[in-house]
Design an enzyme around this catalytic site. Structure first.
Site, short mmCIF file in Angstrom:
data_model
loop_
_atom_site.label_atom_id
_atom_site.label_comp_id
_atom_site.label_asym_id
_atom_site.label_seq_id
_atom_site.Cartn_x
_atom_site.Cartn_y
_atom_site.Cartn_z
N TYR A 1 -2.13 1.06 10.69
CA TYR A 1 -2.47 -0.53 10.77
C TYR A 1 -3.11 -0.68 12.21
O TYR A 1 -3.86 -1.32 12.46
CB TYR A 1 -1.39 -1.53 10.41
CG TYR A 1 -0.87 -1.21 9.13
CD1 TYR A 1 -1.56 -1.11 7.87
CD2 TYR A 1 0.36 -1.33 8.81
CE1 TYR A 1 -1.28 -1.03 6.82
CE2 TYR A 1 1.21 -1.24 7.56
CZ TYR A 1 0.13 -1.06 6.69
OH TYR A 1 0.55 -0.86 5.25
N GLU B 1 2.89 -7.41 6.27
CA GLU B 1 4.36 -7.25 6.67
C GLU B 1 4.43 -5.59 6.54
O GLU B 1 4.38 -5.11 5.63
CB GLU B 1 5.37 -8.01 6.06
CG GLU B 1 5.12 -9.31 6.34
CD GLU B 1 5.22 -10.30 5.32
OE1 GLU B 1 5.10 -11.51 5.35
OE2 GLU B 1 4.84 -9.86 4.13
N ILE C 1 0.82 -1.25 0.07
CA ILE C 1 0.00 0.04 0.05
C ILE C 1 0.91 1.28 -0.12
O ILE C 1 1.84 1.21 0.91
CB ILE C 1 -0.97 0.04 1.24
CG1 ILE C 1 -1.99 1.09 1.36
CG2 ILE C 1 -0.28 0.02 2.56
CD1 ILE C 1 -3.14 1.09 1.96
#
Length: 146
Positions: A117, A105, A71
């Site tokens: 996140y 990851e 991303i």
């Protein structure tokens, strides 16, 4: 800005590869690697501002698991909600595809990504030592139940 999320196509890959270099430096994926990702059927989406790619994200599926492959948001578009729009989209698509959990990851030194996140409820599972080959940077493995 007139932003929209659409499927990433092969003709976008040179722009994405250039963005990869700007964002990830020596760890950037080449255009050939990106071609491989698309040809393998992985789900890549981009946020477009007109014809310009503001950001992109890719997800791979395996059974009832989904993995965020990458991303990224162009520097000129950061702090405008692009990453959140991509996260919302890929979470919705993973759920719709039957995924029960989402994994990723992230470089241990990438604090902005880790904050994103964390905001989305990902939890740390462990660390992969020297995961990023060119820099030797460790990667935190994270999971979010869907």
């Amino acid at each position: 800005m007139n932003l929209r999320i659409e499927r990433l196509r092969w003709w976008h890959l040179s722009a994405v590869a250039a963005m990869e270099i700007e964002i990830f430096g020596p760890e950037a994926w080449s255009e050939a690697v990106l071609w491989t990702e698309l040809s393998a059927g992985h789900d890549y989406r981009a946020v477009f501002d007109g014809e310009r790619i503001a950001g992109y994200a890719g997800t791979a599926y395996s059974g009832d698991e989904a993995w965020i492959n990458n991303i990224a948001v162009d520097a000129a578009y950061r702090r405008r909600g692009i990453a959140r729009a991509l996260m919302d989209d890929l979470i919705a698509r993973a759920r719709a595809g039957g995924a029960k959990a989402l994994f990723l990851e992230v470089a241990v030194d990438n604090a902005p990504a880790q904050r994103l996140y964390d905001d989305y409820g990902f939890v740390g599972l462990g660390v992969r030592k020297n995961y990023y080959q060119h820099t030797g940077t460790d990667a935190a493995v994270m999971r979010r139940d869907l």
